[in-house]
Design a protein around this motif. Structure first.
Motif, PDB file in Angstrom:
ATOM      1  N   ARG A   2     -25.927 -37.315 -25.069  1.00 23.32           N
ATOM      2  CA  ARG A   2     -25.271 -37.079 -26.524  1.00 23.32           C
ATOM      3  C   ARG A   2     -25.880 -36.066 -27.133  1.00 23.32           C
ATOM      4  N   GLY A   3     -24.918 -35.642 -27.845  1.00 21.61           N
ATOM      5  CA  GLY A   3     -25.414 -34.437 -28.202  1.00 21.61           C
ATOM      6  C   GLY A   3     -26.252 -33.211 -28.008  1.00 21.61           C
ATOM      7  N   ILE A   4     -25.987 -32.989 -26.934  1.00 22.83           N
ATOM      8  CA  ILE A   4     -26.652 -31.734 -26.055  1.00 22.83           C
ATOM      9  C   ILE A   4     -26.039 -31.234 -25.594  1.00 22.83           C
ATOM     10  N   THR A   5     -25.577 -29.962 -25.597  1.00 22.15           N
ATOM     11  CA  THR A   5     -24.585 -29.097 -25.413  1.00 22.15           C
ATOM     12  C   THR A   5     -25.214 -27.324 -24.547  1.00 22.15           C
ATOM     13  N   ASN A   6     -26.647 -27.606 -25.113  1.00 21.27           N
ATOM     14  CA  ASN A   6     -27.032 -26.404 -24.373  1.00 21.27           C
ATOM     15  C   ASN A   6     -29.095 -26.584 -24.560  1.00 21.27           C
ATOM     16  N   PRO A   7     -29.169 -25.825 -24.197  1.00 20.71           N
ATOM     17  CA  PRO A   7     -30.807 -25.655 -23.791  1.00 20.71           C
ATOM     18  C   PRO A   7     -31.684 -25.735 -24.998  1.00 20.71           C
ATOM     19  N   GLY A   8     -31.241 -25.026 -25.816  1.00 24.27           N
ATOM     20  CA  GLY A   8     -31.831 -25.299 -27.058  1.00 24.27           C
ATOM     21  C   GLY A   8     -31.712 -26.496 -28.181  1.00 24.27           C
ATOM     22  N   ASP A   9     -30.287 -27.185 -27.669  1.00 23.85           N
ATOM     23  CA  ASP A   9     -30.101 -28.841 -28.279  1.00 23.85           C
ATOM     24  C   ASP A   9     -31.465 -29.686 -27.481  1.00 23.85           C
ATOM     25  N   LEU A  10     -31.122 -29.082 -26.050  1.00 17.12           N
ATOM     26  CA  LEU A  10     -32.048 -30.447 -25.386  1.00 17.12           C
ATOM     27  C   LEU A  10     -34.038 -30.190 -25.914  1.00 17.12           C
ATOM     28  N   PHE A  11     -34.293 -29.482 -25.310  1.00 19.32           N
ATOM     29  CA  PHE A  11     -35.397 -28.397 -25.801  1.00 19.32           C
ATOM     30  C   PHE A  11     -36.005 -29.216 -27.291  1.00 19.32           C
ATOM     31  N   GLY A  12     -35.331 -28.943 -28.703  1.00 17.36           N
ATOM     32  CA  GLY A  12     -35.764 -29.619 -29.430  1.00 17.36           C
ATOM     33  C   GLY A  12     -35.929 -30.939 -29.222  1.00 17.36           C
ATOM     34  N   ARG A  13     -34.481 -32.076 -28.776  1.00 16.00           N
ATOM     35  CA  ARG A  13     -35.433 -33.665 -28.383  1.00 16.00           C
ATOM     36  C   ARG A  13     -36.113 -33.599 -27.916  1.00 16.00           C
ATOM     37  N   LEU A  14     -36.426 -32.838 -25.937  1.00 20.09           N
ATOM     38  CA  LEU A  14     -37.248 -33.085 -25.764  1.00 20.09           C
ATOM     39  C   LEU A  14     -38.252 -33.226 -26.278  1.00 20.09           C
ATOM     40  N   LYS A  15     -39.448 -31.697 -27.142  1.00 20.75           N
ATOM     41  CA  LYS A  15     -39.842 -32.117 -27.861  1.00 20.75           C
ATOM     42  C   LYS A  15     -41.002 -33.330 -28.408  1.00 20.75           C
ATOM     43  N   GLU A  16     -39.544 -33.611 -28.931  1.00 18.23           N
ATOM     44  CA  GLU A  16     -40.074 -35.280 -29.743  1.00 18.23           C
ATOM     45  C   GLU A  16     -39.846 -36.811 -28.744  1.00 18.23           C
ATOM     46  N   ALA A  17     -39.390 -36.219 -27.668  1.00 18.06           N
ATOM     47  CA  ALA A  17     -39.039 -37.336 -26.320  1.00 18.06           C
ATOM     48  C   ALA A  17     -40.602 -37.600 -25.853  1.00 18.06           C
ATOM     49  N   TRP A  18     -41.401 -36.434 -25.442  1.00 19.22           N
ATOM     50  CA  TRP A  18     -42.461 -36.890 -24.568  1.00 19.22           C
ATOM     51  C   TRP A  18     -43.782 -37.568 -25.504  1.00 19.22           C
ATOM     52  N   SER A  19     -44.563 -37.984 -24.686  1.00 21.08           N
ATOM     53  CA  SER A  19     -45.163 -38.814 -24.903  1.00 21.08           C
ATOM     54  C   SER A  19     -45.768 -39.650 -24.006  1.00 21.08           C
ATOM     55  N   LEU A  20     -46.944 -40.456 -24.142  1.00 26.66           N
ATOM     56  CA  LEU A  20     -47.957 -40.758 -23.186  1.00 26.66           C
ATOM     57  C   LEU A  20     -46.938 -41.680 -22.243  1.00 26.66           C
ATOM     58  N   GLU A  21     -45.740 -42.494 -23.041  1.00 27.86           N
ATOM     59  CA  GLU A  21     -45.139 -43.154 -21.017  1.00 27.86           C
ATOM     60  C   GLU A  21     -44.736 -42.036 -20.571  1.00 27.86           C
ATOM     61  N   SER A  22     -44.399 -40.630 -20.761  1.00 27.22           N
ATOM     62  CA  SER A  22     -43.526 -39.879 -20.359  1.00 27.22           C
ATOM     63  C   SER A  22     -44.659 -39.752 -19.435  1.00 27.22           C
ATOM     64  N   SER A  23     -45.982 -38.577 -19.448  1.00 30.75           N
ATOM     65  CA  SER A  23     -47.091 -38.469 -19.417  1.00 30.75           C
ATOM     66  C   SER A  23     -48.014 -38.577 -19.908  1.00 30.75           C
ATOM     67  N   LYS A  70     -33.269 -19.322 -15.514  1.00 32.98           N
ATOM     68  CA  LYS A  70     -34.829 -20.359 -15.372  1.00 32.98           C
ATOM     69  C   LYS A  70     -35.144 -20.762 -16.599  1.00 32.98           C
ATOM     70  N   TRP A  71     -35.109 -22.061 -16.560  1.00 33.56           N
ATOM     71  CA  TRP A  71     -35.347 -22.525 -17.050  1.00 33.56           C
ATOM     72  C   TRP A  71     -36.785 -23.522 -17.645  1.00 33.56           C
ATOM     73  N   ASP A  72     -38.121 -23.226 -18.048  1.00 28.33           N
ATOM     74  CA  ASP A  72     -38.735 -23.942 -18.092  1.00 28.33           C
ATOM     75  C   ASP A  72     -39.711 -24.160 -19.418  1.00 28.33           C
ATOM     76  N   MET A  73     -38.959 -25.560 -19.593  1.00 27.99           N
ATOM     77  CA  MET A  73     -39.137 -26.299 -21.032  1.00 27.99           C
ATOM     78  C   MET A  73     -40.359 -26.805 -21.400  1.00 27.99           C
ATOM     79  N   THR A  74     -41.535 -26.805 -20.009  1.00 25.07           N
ATOM     80  CA  THR A  74     -42.768 -27.038 -20.239  1.00 25.07           C
ATOM     81  C   THR A  74     -43.843 -26.216 -20.667  1.00 25.07           C
ATOM     82  N   ILE A  75     -43.678 -24.817 -20.304  1.00 27.13           N
ATOM     83  CA  ILE A  75     -44.289 -23.408 -20.546  1.00 27.13           C
ATOM     84  C   ILE A  75     -45.182 -23.361 -21.192  1.00 27.13           C
ATOM     85  N   SER A  76     -45.101 -24.498 -22.291  1.00 23.31           N
ATOM     86  CA  SER A  76     -46.226 -24.286 -23.652  1.00 23.31           C
ATOM     87  C   SER A  76     -46.951 -25.156 -23.609  1.00 23.31           C
TER      88      SER A  76
END
Length: 112
Positions: A2-23, A70-76
């Motif tokens: 939903r609402g994610i059509t490209n890697p930029g959209d996904l990256f923005g959502r991932l930054k908000e979604a990452w949490s102690l529950e996922s790592s 190559k997509w590395d969403m966690t390189i930061s």
């Protein structure tokens, strides 16, 4: 996805979604830390492609190859450049580096 059509959209959502529950390594100062395997899984869910890996001083690092890019969403999470060996991996290997609960938590926070 939903609402994610490209890697930029996904990256923005991932930054908000990452949490102690996922790592368990997550922190506000370094939200991508420890998120590579679970993120590689959801990237593959959303866009297909392959899961790749490389070895770093901290352990195995997972990322994606989608349509030859190559997509590395966690390189930061790294404070210096890392080598990219582009070794073939799998969902099973990435899942072994996380847990079903962490994977489901990230999917839920992304509304997948």
């Amino acid at each position: 996805m939903r609402g994610i059509t490209n890697p930029g959209d996904l990256f923005g959502r991932l930054k908000e979604a990452w949490s102690l529950e996922s790592s368990g390594s997550w922190s506000a100062e370094n939200p991508a830390k420890g998120q590579c395997s679970v993120t590689a899984l959801v990237v593959q869910d959303a866009f297909g492609g392959e899961i790749l890996k490389t070895y770093t001083p901290g352990g195995t690092h997972f990322y994606n190859l989608v349509d030859g890019i190559k997509w590395d969403m966690t390189i930061s999470q790294f404070d210096r450049p890392i080598p990219f060996a582009d070794l073939s991996s799998s969902r099973e290997e990435a899942m072994a580096d996380t847990s079903p609960a962490q994977y489901e938590a990230l999917k839920a926070r992304l509304s997948l």
